[in-house]
Structure formats: structure tokens, C-alpha cells
Design a protein around this motif. Structure first.
Motif, PDB file in Angstrom:
ATOM      1  N   ILE A   1       1.074  -1.146   0.010  1.00  0.00           N
ATOM      2  CA  ILE A   1      -0.046   0.101   0.029  1.00  0.00           C
ATOM      3  C   ILE A   1       0.774   1.188   0.113  1.00  0.00           C
ATOM      4  O   ILE A   1       0.552   2.235  -0.734  1.00  0.00           O
ATOM      5  CB  ILE A   1      -1.058  -0.126   1.204  1.00  0.00           C
ATOM      6  CG1 ILE A   1      -2.073  -0.996   1.028  1.00  0.00           C
ATOM      7  CG2 ILE A   1      -1.535   1.143   1.463  1.00  0.00           C
ATOM      8  CD1 ILE A   1      -2.958  -1.323   2.307  1.00  0.00           C
ATOM      9  N   VAL A   2       2.032   1.104   0.809  1.00  0.00           N
ATOM     10  CA  VAL A   2       2.861   2.610   0.940  1.00  0.00           C
ATOM     11  C   VAL A   2       3.483   2.570  -0.365  1.00  0.00           C
ATOM     12  O   VAL A   2       3.728   3.636  -0.895  1.00  0.00           O
ATOM     13  CB  VAL A   2       3.723   2.303   1.920  1.00  0.00           C
ATOM     14  CG1 VAL A   2       4.657   3.315   2.145  1.00  0.00           C
ATOM     15  CG2 VAL A   2       2.885   2.529   3.345  1.00  0.00           C
ATOM     16  N   VAL A   3       4.048   1.626  -1.031  1.00  0.00           N
ATOM     17  CA  VAL A   3       4.614   1.440  -2.400  1.00  0.00           C
ATOM     18  C   VAL A   3       3.819   2.097  -3.293  1.00  0.00           C
ATOM     19  O   VAL A   3       4.092   2.875  -4.345  1.00  0.00           O
ATOM     20  CB  VAL A   3       5.400   0.143  -2.673  1.00  0.00           C
ATOM     21  CG1 VAL A   3       5.734   0.150  -4.197  1.00  0.00           C
ATOM     22  CG2 VAL A   3       6.314  -0.123  -1.945  1.00  0.00           C
ATOM     23  N   VAL A   4       2.447   1.628  -3.255  1.00  0.00           N
ATOM     24  CA  VAL A   4       1.451   1.968  -4.339  1.00  0.00           C
ATOM     25  C   VAL A   4       1.194   3.641  -4.360  1.00  0.00           C
ATOM     26  O   VAL A   4       1.015   4.391  -5.116  1.00  0.00           O
ATOM     27  CB  VAL A   4       0.379   1.371  -4.356  1.00  0.00           C
ATOM     28  CG1 VAL A   4      -0.784   1.814  -5.141  1.00  0.00           C
ATOM     29  CG2 VAL A   4       0.365  -0.425  -4.971  1.00  0.00           C
ATOM     30  N   TRP A   5       1.170   3.868  -3.009  1.00  0.00           N
ATOM     31  CA  TRP A   5       1.009   5.475  -2.700  1.00  0.00           C
ATOM     32  C   TRP A   5       2.002   5.973  -3.121  1.00  0.00           C
ATOM     33  O   TRP A   5       1.812   7.163  -3.963  1.00  0.00           O
ATOM     34  CB  TRP A   5       0.678   5.708  -1.050  1.00  0.00           C
ATOM     35  CG  TRP A   5       0.580   6.949  -0.677  1.00  0.00           C
ATOM     36  CD1 TRP A   5      -0.251   7.887  -0.909  1.00  0.00           C
ATOM     37  CD2 TRP A   5       1.653   7.754  -0.170  1.00  0.00           C
ATOM     38  NE1 TRP A   5       0.269   9.030  -0.367  1.00  0.00           N
ATOM     39  CE2 TRP A   5       1.297   9.151  -0.114  1.00  0.00           C
ATOM     40  CE3 TRP A   5       3.080   7.325   0.238  1.00  0.00           C
ATOM     41  CZ2 TRP A   5       2.386   9.939   0.530  1.00  0.00           C
ATOM     42  CZ3 TRP A   5       3.793   8.468   0.735  1.00  0.00           C
ATOM     43  CH2 TRP A   5       3.349   9.522   0.901  1.00  0.00           C
ATOM     44  N   ALA A   6       3.364   5.716  -2.729  1.00  0.00           N
ATOM     45  CA  ALA A   6       4.435   6.604  -3.161  1.00  0.00           C
ATOM     46  C   ALA A   6       4.592   6.439  -4.676  1.00  0.00           C
ATOM     47  O   ALA A   6       5.030   7.682  -5.068  1.00  0.00           O
ATOM     48  CB  ALA A   6       5.661   5.843  -2.785  1.00  0.00           C
ATOM     49  N   VAL A   7       4.231   5.476  -5.471  1.00  0.00           N
ATOM     50  CA  VAL A   7       4.411   5.766  -7.052  1.00  0.00           C
ATOM     51  C   VAL A   7       3.419   6.553  -7.513  1.00  0.00           C
ATOM     52  O   VAL A   7       3.643   7.109  -8.671  1.00  0.00           O
ATOM     53  CB  VAL A   7       4.490   3.943  -7.443  1.00  0.00           C
ATOM     54  CG1 VAL A   7       4.312   4.041  -8.985  1.00  0.00           C
ATOM     55  CG2 VAL A   7       5.615   3.170  -6.946  1.00  0.00           C
ATOM     56  N   SER A   8       2.310   6.534  -6.755  1.00  0.00           N
ATOM     57  CA  SER A   8       1.053   7.319  -7.527  1.00  0.00           C
ATOM     58  C   SER A   8       1.424   8.798  -7.256  1.00  0.00           C
ATOM     59  O   SER A   8       0.696   9.712  -7.913  1.00  0.00           O
ATOM     60  CB  SER A   8       0.073   6.978  -6.890  1.00  0.00           C
ATOM     61  OG  SER A   8      -0.210   7.374  -5.415  1.00  0.00           O
ATOM     62  N   GLY A   9       2.659   9.221  -6.557  1.00  0.00           N
ATOM     63  CA  GLY A   9       3.038  10.677  -6.375  1.00  0.00           C
ATOM     64  C   GLY A   9       2.971  11.457  -7.565  1.00  0.00           C
ATOM     65  O   GLY A   9       2.461  12.516  -7.539  1.00  0.00           O
ATOM     66  N   PRO A  10       3.659  11.050  -8.469  1.00  0.00           N
ATOM     67  CA  PRO A  10       3.922  11.881  -9.550  1.00  0.00           C
ATOM     68  C   PRO A  10       2.449  11.917 -10.290  1.00  0.00           C
ATOM     69  O   PRO A  10       2.345  13.112 -10.923  1.00  0.00           O
ATOM     70  CB  PRO A  10       5.094  10.990 -10.431  1.00  0.00           C
ATOM     71  CG  PRO A  10       5.849  10.096  -9.600  1.00  0.00           C
ATOM     72  CD  PRO A  10       4.732   9.901  -8.510  1.00  0.00           C
ATOM     73  N   PHE A  11       1.830  10.980 -10.252  1.00  0.00           N
ATOM     74  CA  PHE A  11       0.451  11.156 -11.181  1.00  0.00           C
ATOM     75  C   PHE A  11      -0.486  12.261 -10.500  1.00  0.00           C
ATOM     76  O   PHE A  11      -1.319  12.704 -11.214  1.00  0.00           O
ATOM     77  CB  PHE A  11      -0.273   9.759 -11.163  1.00  0.00           C
ATOM     78  CG  PHE A  11       0.400   8.952 -12.063  1.00  0.00           C
ATOM     79  CD1 PHE A  11       0.797   8.897 -13.276  1.00  0.00           C
ATOM     80  CD2 PHE A  11       1.024   7.561 -10.928  1.00  0.00           C
ATOM     81  CE1 PHE A  11       1.486   7.905 -13.957  1.00  0.00           C
ATOM     82  CE2 PHE A  11       1.868   6.664 -11.852  1.00  0.00           C
ATOM     83  CZ  PHE A  11       1.955   6.712 -13.143  1.00  0.00           C
ATOM     84  N   PHE A  12      -0.426  12.385  -9.198  1.00  0.00           N
ATOM     85  CA  PHE A  12      -1.087  13.372  -8.492  1.00  0.00           C
ATOM     86  C   PHE A  12      -0.319  14.532  -8.279  1.00  0.00           C
ATOM     87  O   PHE A  12      -0.740  15.521  -7.442  1.00  0.00           O
ATOM     88  CB  PHE A  12      -1.767  12.798  -7.118  1.00  0.00           C
ATOM     89  CG  PHE A  12      -2.672  11.511  -7.410  1.00  0.00           C
ATOM     90  CD1 PHE A  12      -4.152  11.945  -7.791  1.00  0.00           C
ATOM     91  CD2 PHE A  12      -2.154  10.416  -7.242  1.00  0.00           C
ATOM     92  CE1 PHE A  12      -4.842  11.061  -7.986  1.00  0.00           C
ATOM     93  CE2 PHE A  12      -2.942   9.371  -7.646  1.00  0.00           C
ATOM     94  CZ  PHE A  12      -4.408   9.599  -8.022  1.00  0.00           C
ATOM     95  N   HIS A  13       0.626  14.615  -8.851  1.00  0.00           N
ATOM     96  CA  HIS A  13       1.456  16.156  -8.717  1.00  0.00           C
ATOM     97  C   HIS A  13       2.046  16.147  -7.364  1.00  0.00           C
ATOM     98  O   HIS A  13       2.058  17.339  -6.856  1.00  0.00           O
ATOM     99  CB  HIS A  13       0.875  17.406  -9.284  1.00  0.00           C
ATOM    100  CG  HIS A  13       0.609  16.887 -10.803  1.00  0.00           C
ATOM    101  ND1 HIS A  13       1.490  16.690 -12.025  1.00  0.00           N
ATOM    102  CD2 HIS A  13      -0.572  16.869 -11.323  1.00  0.00           C
ATOM    103  CE1 HIS A  13       0.820  16.433 -12.868  1.00  0.00           C
ATOM    104  NE2 HIS A  13      -0.582  16.595 -12.581  1.00  0.00           N
ATOM    105  N   TRP A  14       2.247  15.084  -6.562  1.00  0.00           N
ATOM    106  CA  TRP A  14       2.751  15.602  -5.247  1.00  0.00           C
ATOM    107  C   TRP A  14       1.689  16.321  -4.392  1.00  0.00           C
ATOM    108  O   TRP A  14       2.266  17.000  -3.271  1.00  0.00           O
ATOM    109  CB  TRP A  14       4.075  15.792  -4.943  1.00  0.00           C
ATOM    110  CG  TRP A  14       4.919  15.183  -5.885  1.00  0.00           C
ATOM    111  CD1 TRP A  14       5.747  15.575  -6.838  1.00  0.00           C
ATOM    112  CD2 TRP A  14       5.309  13.845  -5.733  1.00  0.00           C
ATOM    113  NE1 TRP A  14       6.379  14.516  -7.793  1.00  0.00           N
ATOM    114  CE2 TRP A  14       6.429  13.553  -6.820  1.00  0.00           C
ATOM    115  CE3 TRP A  14       5.208  12.693  -4.591  1.00  0.00           C
ATOM    116  CZ2 TRP A  14       7.096  12.279  -7.041  1.00  0.00           C
ATOM    117  CZ3 TRP A  14       6.041  11.495  -5.008  1.00  0.00           C
ATOM    118  CH2 TRP A  14       6.851  11.103  -5.871  1.00  0.00           C
ATOM    119  N   SER A  15       0.359  16.293  -4.776  1.00  0.00           N
ATOM    120  CA  SER A  15      -0.610  17.166  -4.201  1.00  0.00           C
ATOM    121  C   SER A  15      -0.568  17.182  -2.456  1.00  0.00           C
ATOM    122  O   SER A  15      -0.373  15.914  -1.895  1.00  0.00           O
ATOM    123  CB  SER A  15      -2.011  17.104  -4.863  1.00  0.00           C
ATOM    124  OG  SER A  15      -2.583  15.820  -4.406  1.00  0.00           O
TER     125      SER A  15
END
Length: 127
Positions: free
Chosen positions: A28-42
Motif C-alpha cells: 500500500i505504501v509503495v503504491v501510494w509513493a509510486v502514485s505521487g507523480p500522477f497526483f503531482h505530489w498534491s
């Protein structure tokens, strides 16, 4: 209500302590971290993990306390049974968890003195 909570706490504690639960948490943490660029680290992206971990931590505090209380009580009862059946044991030890800090310190000092005497006897006999 207490019985339901105890059963739920036992089940959750068993599940939380498994390796598979740890692996899922890491994923879950890895998926969250990887998704950061897609959400522009919002801020919302950060809020998701912060809120999730805060809620889980808050609930786990109660679960851990319940489990620890139950385990401690069971341990006390087992030790009390050993004291009860031991001929040379002091039965007053069975209620030691209800004693004040001062009373516990006195008993501790008595036991340390007794252990010191026993150690001296062993050293003398061996020497």
C-alpha cells in the motif's frame, strides 16, 4: 458488547501480526509513493496516507492495550496458580499487583536479600 469486542480484538490481533498483513501494508505504501507523480505530489495525495495511517494507529492503540491487558491478566493467574500450589511460596505474592510502589519496593528488596544469601551459600559450598 465486551464479548464481541474481545472476539474482534483477538481476530484483528492475529491478522495484524501476520507476515502477509505486513507485506500488504508495504505494498500500500509503495503504491501510494509510486502514485505521487500522477497526483503531482498534491496535498490531497499526502493527506490520503496521513489520514489512513493516523486512523489505523489510533485504533491499534486500543487493540494493543486490550491484548496486553488480557495477556497480563492470564499471566498473573498462571503465576498465582503456581504460588498457590507451591508449599514454600508466600501466598501474599498473589496480590502483589495491587500493592503500592513502596510495598513492591520492600518485597523486591527482601527477594534481593534472599537471592544474595542463596548466592553466598552456593559460593561457600563450591569454594
Amino acid at each position: 458488547m465486551n464479548d464481541l469486542f474481545s472476539r474482534l480484538a483477538n481476530l484483528t490481533a492475529r491478522q495484524a501480526g501476520r507476515a502477509s498483513t505486513f507485506v500488504v501494508s508495504i505494498l500500500i505504501v509503495v503504491v501510494w509513493a509510486v502514485s505521487g507523480p500522477f497526483f503531482h505530489w498534491s496535498d490531497t495525495w499526502q493527506l490520503v496516507i496521513n489520514t489512513g495511517t493516523t486512523i489505523i494507529t489510533f485504533l491499534m492503540v486500543f487493540l494493543i492495550q486490550n491484548t496486553q491487558n488480557r495477556d497480563t491478566q492470564a499471566l498473573h493467574l498462571k503465576i498465582d496458580e503456581l504460588i498457590r500450589v507451591s508449599v514454600d511460596a508466600r501466598n501474599s505474592m498473589m496480590t502483589l499487583e495491587d500493592a503500592t510502589e513502596e510495598q513492591i519496593a520492600i518485597v523486591k528488596a527482601e527477594l534481593q536479600d534472599h537471592c544474595g544469601e542463596a548466592a553466598e551459600i552456593v559460593r561457600t559450598a563450591a569454594g
